[in-house]
Structures are given as structure tokens and as C-alpha cells.
Design a protein around this motif. Structure first.
Motif, mmCIF file in Angstrom:
data_model
loop_
_atom_site.group_PDB
_atom_site.id
_atom_site.type_symbol
_atom_site.label_atom_id
_atom_site.label_comp_id
_atom_site.label_asym_id
_atom_site.label_seq_id
_atom_site.Cartn_x
_atom_site.Cartn_y
_atom_site.Cartn_z
ATOM 1 N N PHE A 150 0.852 -1.175 0.000
ATOM 2 C CA PHE A 150 0.000 0.000 0.000
ATOM 3 C C PHE A 150 0.897 1.236 0.000
ATOM 4 N N ARG A 151 0.330 2.359 -0.333
ATOM 5 C CA ARG A 151 1.091 3.594 -0.258
ATOM 6 C C ARG A 151 0.189 4.728 0.210
ATOM 7 N N GLN A 152 0.832 5.702 0.844
ATOM 8 C CA GLN A 152 0.099 6.861 1.333
ATOM 9 C C GLN A 152 0.906 8.114 1.038
ATOM 10 N N ALA A 153 0.361 8.952 0.196
ATOM 11 C CA ALA A 153 0.981 10.225 -0.129
ATOM 12 C C ALA A 153 0.503 11.276 0.872
ATOM 13 N N PRO A 154 1.250 12.358 1.041
ATOM 14 C CA PRO A 154 0.848 13.408 1.982
ATOM 15 C C PRO A 154 -0.553 13.934 1.684
ATOM 16 N N GLY A 155 -1.398 13.959 2.705
ATOM 17 C CA GLY A 155 -2.747 14.472 2.549
ATOM 18 C C GLY A 155 -3.719 13.543 1.866
ATOM 19 N N LYS A 156 -3.291 12.317 1.598
ATOM 20 C CA LYS A 156 -4.167 11.362 0.909
ATOM 21 C C LYS A 156 -4.335 10.099 1.736
ATOM 22 N N GLY A 157 -5.337 9.309 1.383
ATOM 23 C CA GLY A 157 -5.572 8.062 2.074
ATOM 24 C C GLY A 157 -4.620 6.969 1.629
ATOM 25 N N ARG A 158 -4.615 5.891 2.370
ATOM 26 C CA ARG A 158 -3.747 4.763 2.034
ATOM 27 C C ARG A 158 -4.422 3.942 0.943
ATOM 28 N N GLU A 159 -3.711 3.729 -0.150
ATOM 29 C CA GLU A 159 -4.291 3.021 -1.290
ATOM 30 C C GLU A 159 -3.523 1.740 -1.584
ATOM 31 N N GLY A 160 -4.255 0.740 -2.046
ATOM 32 C CA GLY A 160 -3.630 -0.511 -2.434
ATOM 33 C C GLY A 160 -2.857 -0.367 -3.726
ATOM 34 N N VAL A 161 -1.673 -0.927 -3.759
ATOM 35 C CA VAL A 161 -0.815 -0.870 -4.938
ATOM 36 C C VAL A 161 -0.732 -2.234 -5.611
ATOM 37 N N SER A 162 -0.450 -3.252 -4.816
ATOM 38 C CA SER A 162 -0.336 -4.593 -5.373
ATOM 39 C C SER A 162 -0.497 -5.610 -4.262
ATOM 40 N N CYS A 163 -0.692 -6.854 -4.681
ATOM 41 C CA CYS A 163 -0.870 -7.928 -3.715
ATOM 42 C C CYS A 163 -0.425 -9.229 -4.363
ATOM 43 N N ILE A 164 0.083 -10.142 -3.556
ATOM 44 C CA ILE A 164 0.445 -11.453 -4.061
ATOM 45 C C ILE A 164 -0.094 -12.512 -3.115
ATOM 46 N N SER A 165 -0.652 -13.548 -3.719
ATOM 47 C CA SER A 165 -1.121 -14.688 -2.945
ATOM 48 C C SER A 165 0.023 -15.685 -2.833
ATOM 49 N N SER A 166 0.425 -16.002 -1.617
ATOM 50 C CA SER A 166 1.600 -16.861 -1.445
ATOM 51 C C SER A 166 1.362 -18.262 -1.981
#
Length: 124
Positions: A37-53
Motif C-alpha cells: 500500500f502507499r500513502q501520499a501526503p494528505g491522501k488516504g492509504r491506497e492498495g498498490v499490489s498484492c500477491i497470494s503466497s
């Protein structure tokens, strides 16, 4: 105790690359999914990528598709996020998180454990 530790962030020029790592301890990847996930200044935390093990399947947000690649080394309990063609809008604190499911989710509340984050800054 479950721990997730990110590393690899830094300052890079637009068009450059970085590789983030997320080292997990206190649990095994089997039966879990790991998300970035990532969170830029003044913004919400957003999903970027995911991997299923278990399945090795990956998910990417539209904003990073084709530029970011997520992979895992289950023997090392480590996941990676290779980020190419970076843009200034990719600037954010990047977090990895784990959930006890083999199915990926881009929804932050579905993740139980979080790392402390690593800063990625892309200059124009």
C-alpha cells in the motif's frame, strides 16, 4: 510476534527504478497474502499490489500496472516490489501488510499486520 519490515525506499529521478523489500517474521507465507500500500501526503492509504503466497497470483492497481512487479521468495519469507518508470505521483510512504487468506484484497481493513513503511520520493 508477527513483524513486517520494509526496506529499499529512497530518492530517485522520474523514469528511474527502485526495488522495495518486505521481510516477514513470526508467521509463514503459506495460507497468507501480502499487499503493498502507499500513502501520499494528505491522501488516504491506497492498495498498490498484492500477491497470494499459495497461488502466486498478483494484483496491481491500474495506476501502476505495467510498471510495478511484485514477487515473493517464500523460502526467505520476503516479498519484493520492483518499481520501474517511476513518476512523481508515485511519491509516498510504502507499506507492506499481511492477511490470513490466500485471496488478495486491495482493501486496507482486510490486512491485520503492517510494517512501519519506507519513503519513496520521485523527483521530476
Amino acid at each position: 510476534e508477527v513483524q513486517l519490515v520494509e526496506s529499499g525506499g529512497g530518492l530517485v529521478q522520474a523514469g528511474g527504478s527502485l526495488r522495495l523489500s518486505c521481510a516477514a517474521s513470526g508467521f509463514t507465507f503459506d495460507g497468507s497474502s501480502i499487499g503493498w500500500f502507499r500513502q501520499a501526503p494528505g491522501k488516504g492509504r491506497e492498495g498498490v499490489s498484492c500477491i497470494s503466497s499459495n497461488y502466486g497470483s498478483t494484483y496491481y492497481a491500474d495506476s501502476v500496472k505495467g510498471r510495478f512487479t511484485m514477487s515473493s521468495d517464500n523460502a526467505k519469507n520476503t516479498v519484493y516490489l520492483q518499481m520501474n518508470s517511476l513518476k512523481p505521483e508515485d511519491t509516498a510512504v510504502y507499506y507492506c501488510a499481511s492477511r490470513n487468506s490466500v485471496y488478495c484484497s486491495g482493501y486496507k481493513l482486510n490486512y491485520a499486520y503492517w510494517g512501519q513503511g519506507t519513503q519513496v520520493t520521485v523527483s521530476s
